[in-house]
Design a protein around this motif. Structure first.
Motif, short mmCIF file in Angstrom:
data_model
loop_
_atom_site.label_atom_id
_atom_site.label_comp_id
_atom_site.label_asym_id
_atom_site.label_seq_id
_atom_site.Cartn_x
_atom_site.Cartn_y
_atom_site.Cartn_z
N ILE A 21 55.73 102.50 39.79
CA ILE A 21 55.09 101.49 38.94
C ILE A 21 55.22 100.12 39.59
N LYS A 22 56.42 99.83 40.08
CA LYS A 22 56.67 98.52 40.71
C LYS A 22 55.74 98.30 41.90
N ARG A 23 55.51 99.33 42.70
CA ARG A 23 54.62 99.21 43.86
C ARG A 23 53.16 99.01 43.44
N ALA A 24 52.80 99.52 42.26
CA ALA A 24 51.41 99.42 41.80
C ALA A 24 51.09 98.08 41.15
N ILE A 25 52.10 97.30 40.78
CA ILE A 25 51.87 96.02 40.11
C ILE A 25 51.26 95.02 41.09
N ARG A 26 50.16 94.42 40.66
CA ARG A 26 49.50 93.37 41.44
C ARG A 26 49.60 92.05 40.66
N PRO A 27 49.31 90.94 41.30
CA PRO A 27 49.40 89.65 40.60
C PRO A 27 48.53 89.58 39.34
N ASN A 28 47.44 90.34 39.29
CA ASN A 28 46.55 90.27 38.14
C ASN A 28 46.76 91.44 37.15
N THR A 29 47.84 92.21 37.30
CA THR A 29 48.12 93.31 36.38
C THR A 29 48.45 92.75 35.00
N LYS A 30 47.77 93.25 33.99
CA LYS A 30 47.94 92.76 32.62
C LYS A 30 48.51 93.80 31.66
N LEU A 31 48.34 95.11 31.98
CA LEU A 31 48.67 96.15 31.03
C LEU A 31 49.19 97.39 31.75
N LEU A 32 50.25 97.98 31.19
CA LEU A 32 50.76 99.28 31.64
C LEU A 32 50.73 100.21 30.45
N ILE A 33 50.06 101.35 30.60
CA ILE A 33 50.00 102.37 29.55
C ILE A 33 50.73 103.60 30.05
N VAL A 34 51.67 104.08 29.23
CA VAL A 34 52.49 105.24 29.62
C VAL A 34 52.52 106.24 28.47
N ASN A 35 52.40 107.51 28.81
CA ASN A 35 52.59 108.59 27.85
C ASN A 35 54.09 108.87 27.82
N HIS A 36 54.75 108.62 26.70
CA HIS A 36 56.21 108.75 26.61
C HIS A 36 56.68 110.15 26.93
N GLY A 37 56.10 111.15 26.32
CA GLY A 37 56.56 112.51 26.54
C GLY A 37 55.42 113.50 26.57
#
Length: 78
Positions: A21-37
């Motif tokens: 996730i950290k590698r995928a973050i860009r300066p314009n990243t606004k939202l992260l959606i994750v399926n918990h389980g």
């Protein structure tokens, strides 16, 4: 306005590494959606680590808890 979505790879066992996730973050990243389980393969994602990354970068963190709500406790303030 233009938007873009990216998918992060998961390990063979179905877990998403916070470093991925950290590698995928860009300066314009606004939202992260994750399926918990997953009720199919039984994985539960490391929300605390992902949430901390989002907080550090000012990213809104949306968690889909359809399979885990009321079964697995989640502390979203951590």
């Amino acid at each position: 306005m233009r938007s873009r979505g990216d998918l992060s790879a998961f390990q063979l066992r179905g877990f998403i590494e916070p470093d991925e996730i950290k590698r995928a973050i860009r300066p314009n990243t606004k939202l992260l959606i994750v399926n918990h389980g997953s009720n199919v393969i039984g994985t539960v994602q490391p929300l605390c680590e992902m949430g901390c990354l989002c907080r550090e970068h000012g990213i809104t963190f949306l968690v889909d808890t359809a399979q885990t709500a009321g079964v697995i406790p989640i502390n979203m303030k951590k």
